[in-house]
Design an enzyme around this catalytic site. Structure first.
Site, PDB file in Angstrom:
ATOM      1  N   PRO A 142       1.059  -1.176  -0.002  1.00 13.41           N
ATOM      2  CA  PRO A 142       0.056  -0.096   0.090  1.00 13.41           C
ATOM      3  C   PRO A 142       0.934   1.195   0.000  1.00 13.41           C
ATOM      4  CG  PRO A 142      -0.508  -1.570   1.657  1.00 13.41           C
ATOM      5  CD  PRO A 142       0.625  -2.007   1.345  1.00 13.41           C
ATOM      6  N   LYS A 143       0.387   2.375  -0.541  1.00  9.84           N
ATOM      7  CA  LYS A 143       1.302   3.656  -0.665  1.00  9.84           C
ATOM      8  C   LYS A 143       0.574   4.530   0.654  1.00  9.84           C
ATOM      9  CE  LYS A 143       2.832   7.340  -3.291  1.00  9.84           C
ATOM     10  NZ  LYS A 143       2.595   8.352  -2.498  1.00  9.84           N
ATOM     11  N   TRP A 144       1.266   4.889   1.541  1.00 12.07           N
ATOM     12  CA  TRP A 144       0.830   5.456   2.709  1.00 12.07           C
ATOM     13  C   TRP A 144       0.641   6.785   2.506  1.00 12.07           C
ATOM     14  CZ3 TRP A 144      -1.653   2.408   6.189  1.00 12.07           C
ATOM     15  CH2 TRP A 144      -1.025   0.962   6.152  1.00 12.07           C
ATOM     16  N   ASP A 180      -3.101   6.251  -0.439  1.00 10.39           N
ATOM     17  CA  ASP A 180      -2.840   7.219  -1.614  1.00 10.39           C
ATOM     18  C   ASP A 180      -2.366   6.351  -2.873  1.00 10.39           C
ATOM     19  OD1 ASP A 180      -2.361   9.587  -2.983  1.00 10.39           O
ATOM     20  OD2 ASP A 180      -0.047   9.519  -2.167  1.00 10.39           O
TER      21      ASP A 180
END
Length: 348
Positions: free
Chosen positions: A33-35, A184
């Site tokens: 996941p893109k934090w 994100d």
């Protein structure tokens, strides 16, 4: 590890339009996941622990609650790459809160302590750059990730290990589902790659959408010539609200925009342009926030990734003028709202 430079510039990612196949890169890819938070490099050497930002500034004093939690969860000597985030919402309905996170950067010590209690931060680890006396930066990501998982057995909230998968279809689901928890996008990391500070060696896939907006004004470019950015608005129950800006114009285009927008400039009785001011940013308090006001009659289509409350989370990108659109028709109703997703499921 004593000669490992700190702060370390984080390795970066370049944007791609879609989640790539795992075999599109030699050695394969691992997806995460893109934090949507503050990138942070944690450096611990015994009792000394520092938090470095993406721009190599120290964030340590702003997150006292994380300093204590990291000392409990991390080995005595290590360098860890990850993201600082703030979680808000009730159990089962949590999401990332960028606005609450941005408020944490405050000069007053008393305010820092208060916010640490009211909106405590979490840290999500996704890379291990050094452990004990071993510098791991030249090691393949597959080895660094395995070493990170080895120390993650000691992690306890608010310290978390980022999920990963080698299943491209699951990564594509994450891109859709995790946005509802405030994330994100998705990052794809080459398994064979070493850690290269400041280099764009990873791949990032973010959400891209379009919206028709009203142009409210423009800021003059810092060079003093041409349009630096356009201020954008949407109607909400008949009231025009500022929702962000659009920029990234070429030098030639900046000058062309001055001429294109000249007929829309709001002027005083003497013919001089009327200026307004936007709110100042806590991150750039000395920045010129004045702008040339425009009559709200010109519509443009922009590309954007996501919303943060009632504003574009990042700067939007100009697509085209929309002379066929009536400004009053540019409302919040056109914006896509992601399906809610519980952040605790992403952190599980």
């Amino acid at each position: 590890m004593t000669d490992l430079p700190f702060p370390v510039q984080p390795m970066l990612a370049k944007a791609v339009s879609a989640v790539p196949e795992p075999d599109s890169v030699a050695g394969g890819l691992l997806y995460e996941p893109k934090w949507d938070g503050f990138r942070a490099i944690i450096h611990r050497d015994g009792d000394a622990l520092d938090i470095g930002s993406r721009g190599s500034k120290l964030l340590t004093r702003y997150f006292p609650e994380l300093v204590e939690a990291l000392k409990i969860s991390l080995p005595e000597r290590c360098v860890v790459d990850g993201e600082i985030v703030v979680r808000t919402g009730s159990p089962g309905h949590e999401r990332l809160d960028w606005e609450a996170l941005s408020q944490r950067i405050h000069p007053a010590e008393s305010r820092v302590r208060l916010l640490a209690e009211e909106t405590p931060a979490s840290f999500v680890a996704f890379d291990l750059l050094a452990a004990g006396s071993h510098d791991l930066m030249s090691s393949p990501f597959a080895e660094r990730r395995a070493a990170l998982e080895g120390i993650a057995d000691a992690f306890a909230a608010p310290i978390h290990l980022s999920q990963t998968t080698d299943d491209v279809e699951l990564a594509r689901r994450w891109l859709v589902e995790f946005e509802g928890a405030g994330l994100d996008g998705v990052v794809a990391k080459p398994l064979d790659a070493g850690y290269e500070p400041g280099k764009r060696r990873m791949l990032k896939i973010k959400h891209h959408r379009s919206a028709d907006v009203v142009v409210l004004g423009y800021r003059v470019h810092t060079s003093g010539a041409g349009v630096g950015s356009l201020l954008l608005g949407l109607y909400d129950d008949g009231e025009l609200r500022n929702v962000g800006g659009a920029s990234a114009f070429t030098n030639q285009r900046r000058l062309e925009l001055v001429d294109e927008l000249a007929s829309d400039v709001v002027r005083d009785a003497s013919g001089e342009p009327i200026r307004g001011e936007t709110d100042r940013s806590r991150f750039a308090s000395g920045k010129d926030v004045s702008f040339v006001r425009l009559h709200p009659r010109r519509v443009m289509e922009v590309r954007y990734d996501q919303m943060e409350g009632s504003r574009f989370r990042h700067t939007a990108q100009f697509s085209r003028w929309r002379p066929d659109r009536d400004p009053e028709s540019c409302t919040f109703d056109q914006l896509e709202v992601p399906v809610a997703y519980d952040l605790s499921q992403v952190l599980a």
